[in-house]
Motif scaffolding. Structure first.
Motif, PDB file in Angstrom:
ATOM      1  N   ASP A   3       0.743  -1.333   0.104  1.00 57.84           N
ATOM      2  CA  ASP A   3       0.025  -0.145  -0.111  1.00 57.84           C
ATOM      3  C   ASP A   3       0.798   1.291  -0.130  1.00 57.84           C
ATOM      4  O   ASP A   3       0.678   2.351  -0.626  1.00 57.84           O
ATOM      5  CB  ASP A   3      -1.032  -0.057   1.193  1.00 57.84           C
ATOM      6  CG  ASP A   3      -1.808  -1.317   1.035  1.00 57.84           C
ATOM      7  OD1 ASP A   3      -2.389  -1.366   0.011  1.00 57.84           O
ATOM      8  OD2 ASP A   3      -2.675  -1.301   2.264  1.00 57.84           O
ATOM      9  N   ALA A   4       1.964   1.246   0.808  1.00 56.75           N
ATOM     10  CA  ALA A   4       2.616   2.528   1.001  1.00 56.75           C
ATOM     11  C   ALA A   4       3.507   2.570  -0.382  1.00 56.75           C
ATOM     12  O   ALA A   4       3.680   3.551  -0.833  1.00 56.75           O
ATOM     13  CB  ALA A   4       3.567   2.218   2.003  1.00 56.75           C
ATOM     14  N   THR A   5       3.774   1.436  -1.162  1.00 56.62           N
ATOM     15  CA  THR A   5       4.537   1.533  -2.544  1.00 56.62           C
ATOM     16  C   THR A   5       3.602   2.340  -3.685  1.00 56.62           C
ATOM     17  O   THR A   5       4.159   2.998  -4.174  1.00 56.62           O
ATOM     18  CB  THR A   5       5.110   0.177  -2.744  1.00 56.62           C
ATOM     19  OG1 THR A   5       5.860  -0.330  -1.839  1.00 56.62           O
ATOM     20  CG2 THR A   5       5.798   0.372  -4.073  1.00 56.62           C
ATOM     21  N   VAL A   6       2.406   1.724  -3.481  1.00 57.34           N
ATOM     22  CA  VAL A   6       1.504   2.081  -4.637  1.00 57.34           C
ATOM     23  C   VAL A   6       1.281   3.742  -4.162  1.00 57.34           C
ATOM     24  O   VAL A   6       1.148   4.497  -5.215  1.00 57.34           O
ATOM     25  CB  VAL A   6       0.198   1.422  -4.316  1.00 57.34           C
ATOM     26  CG1 VAL A   6      -0.991   2.262  -5.137  1.00 57.34           C
ATOM     27  CG2 VAL A   6       0.337   0.049  -4.641  1.00 57.34           C
ATOM     28  N   LEU A   7       0.920   4.144  -3.156  1.00 57.97           N
ATOM     29  CA  LEU A   7       0.762   5.776  -2.846  1.00 57.97           C
ATOM     30  C   LEU A   7       2.034   6.379  -2.964  1.00 57.97           C
ATOM     31  O   LEU A   7       1.927   7.334  -3.866  1.00 57.97           O
ATOM     32  CB  LEU A   7       0.320   5.737  -1.119  1.00 57.97           C
ATOM     33  CG  LEU A   7      -0.971   5.268  -0.639  1.00 57.97           C
ATOM     34  CD1 LEU A   7      -1.191   5.319   0.850  1.00 57.97           C
ATOM     35  CD2 LEU A   7      -2.130   6.088  -1.430  1.00 57.97           C
ATOM     36  N   LYS A   8       3.193   5.942  -2.413  1.00 61.96           N
ATOM     37  CA  LYS A   8       4.154   6.814  -2.890  1.00 61.96           C
ATOM     38  C   LYS A   8       4.410   6.925  -4.521  1.00 61.96           C
ATOM     39  O   LYS A   8       4.750   8.230  -4.936  1.00 61.96           O
ATOM     40  CB  LYS A   8       5.572   6.086  -2.411  1.00 61.96           C
ATOM     41  CG  LYS A   8       6.677   6.986  -2.569  1.00 61.96           C
ATOM     42  CD  LYS A   8       8.059   6.151  -1.841  1.00 61.96           C
ATOM     43  CE  LYS A   8       9.222   7.001  -2.328  1.00 61.96           C
ATOM     44  NZ  LYS A   8       9.673   6.972  -3.520  1.00 61.96           N
ATOM     45  N   MET A   9       4.574   5.731  -5.233  1.00 62.46           N
ATOM     46  CA  MET A   9       4.842   6.011  -6.616  1.00 62.46           C
ATOM     47  C   MET A   9       3.651   6.574  -7.385  1.00 62.46           C
ATOM     48  O   MET A   9       4.073   7.425  -8.373  1.00 62.46           O
ATOM     49  CB  MET A   9       4.652   4.540  -7.002  1.00 62.46           C
ATOM     50  CG  MET A   9       5.995   3.735  -6.713  1.00 62.46           C
ATOM     51  SD  MET A   9       6.203   2.087  -7.472  1.00 62.46           S
ATOM     52  CE  MET A   9       6.641   2.568  -9.024  1.00 62.46           C
ATOM     53  N   ARG A  10       2.413   6.493  -6.874  1.00 66.92           N
ATOM     54  CA  ARG A  10       1.494   7.383  -7.605  1.00 66.92           C
ATOM     55  C   ARG A  10       1.425   8.786  -7.301  1.00 66.92           C
ATOM     56  O   ARG A  10       1.300   9.668  -7.966  1.00 66.92           O
ATOM     57  CB  ARG A  10       0.107   6.647  -7.422  1.00 66.92           C
ATOM     58  CG  ARG A  10      -0.997   7.372  -8.046  1.00 66.92           C
ATOM     59  CD  ARG A  10      -0.908   7.057  -9.788  1.00 66.92           C
ATOM     60  NE  ARG A  10      -2.123   7.494 -10.414  1.00 66.92           N
ATOM     61  CZ  ARG A  10      -2.306   7.515 -11.640  1.00 66.92           C
ATOM     62  NH1 ARG A  10      -1.399   6.962 -12.103  1.00 66.92           N
ATOM     63  NH2 ARG A  10      -3.220   8.064 -12.245  1.00 66.92           N
ATOM     64  N   ASP A  11       1.532   8.953  -5.983  1.00 73.99           N
ATOM     65  CA  ASP A  11       1.037  10.621  -5.491  1.00 73.99           C
ATOM     66  C   ASP A  11       2.503  11.318  -5.636  1.00 73.99           C
ATOM     67  O   ASP A  11       2.615  12.456  -6.072  1.00 73.99           O
ATOM     68  CB  ASP A  11       0.815  10.372  -3.917  1.00 73.99           C
ATOM     69  CG  ASP A  11      -0.582   9.968  -3.769  1.00 73.99           C
ATOM     70  OD1 ASP A  11      -1.361  10.026  -4.914  1.00 73.99           O
ATOM     71  OD2 ASP A  11      -1.070   9.736  -2.817  1.00 73.99           O
ATOM     72  N   GLU A  12       3.780  10.722  -5.244  1.00 73.37           N
ATOM     73  CA  GLU A  12       4.968  11.360  -5.124  1.00 73.37           C
ATOM     74  C   GLU A  12       5.681  11.433  -6.364  1.00 73.37           C
ATOM     75  O   GLU A  12       6.357  12.400  -6.804  1.00 73.37           O
ATOM     76  CB  GLU A  12       5.693  11.012  -3.963  1.00 73.37           C
ATOM     77  CG  GLU A  12       5.071  11.123  -2.595  1.00 73.37           C
ATOM     78  CD  GLU A  12       6.058  10.785  -1.316  1.00 73.37           C
ATOM     79  OE1 GLU A  12       7.145  10.510  -1.644  1.00 73.37           O
ATOM     80  OE2 GLU A  12       5.611  10.595  -0.243  1.00 73.37           O
TER      81      GLU A  12
END
Length: 104
Positions: free
Chosen positions: A42-51
């Motif tokens: 989940d953290a990987t998906v959020l970081k890659m998509r948002d940041e």
């Protein structure tokens, strides 16, 4: 003797198309095993998509066991607040369906 039209029509539909499948009856159909998402994923998906602004395909390259559609659905679930992982680090409440209980 049969005409060509009758023979070709029978060959095109050799069975009743409205009948249920005999190959996979409802009780025997293979089940898809769903692997739960980890907080790290989940953290990987959020970081890659948002940041980083990565596309679903680029995130799929990092998480090859997840489909781009599954990644997008999980991202939307996290953003809507119904994903299992809690991004803020606090305890997340489960959503209840139906009528609330009466207070006594």
């Amino acid at each position: 003797m049969r005409s060509d039209k009758e023979t070709s029509a029978e060959a095109a539909t050799p069975h009743d198309t409205s009948a249920p499948s005999k190959m996979y009856p409802a009780a025997v159909r293979p089940r898809i095993k769903r692997v739960p998402w980890t907080p790290k994923e989940d953290a990987t998906v959020l970081k890659m998509r948002d940041e980083d602004g990565c596309t679903w395909e680029e995130i799929h390259d990092v998480l090859p066991h997840r489909t781009p559609g599954a990644i997008q659905a999980q991202y939307c679930a996290i953003r809507a607040g119904i994903g299992k992982a809690d991004v803020s680090g606090g305890q997340q409440q489960k959503r209840r369906r139906g009528r609330p209980r009466k207070q006594t």
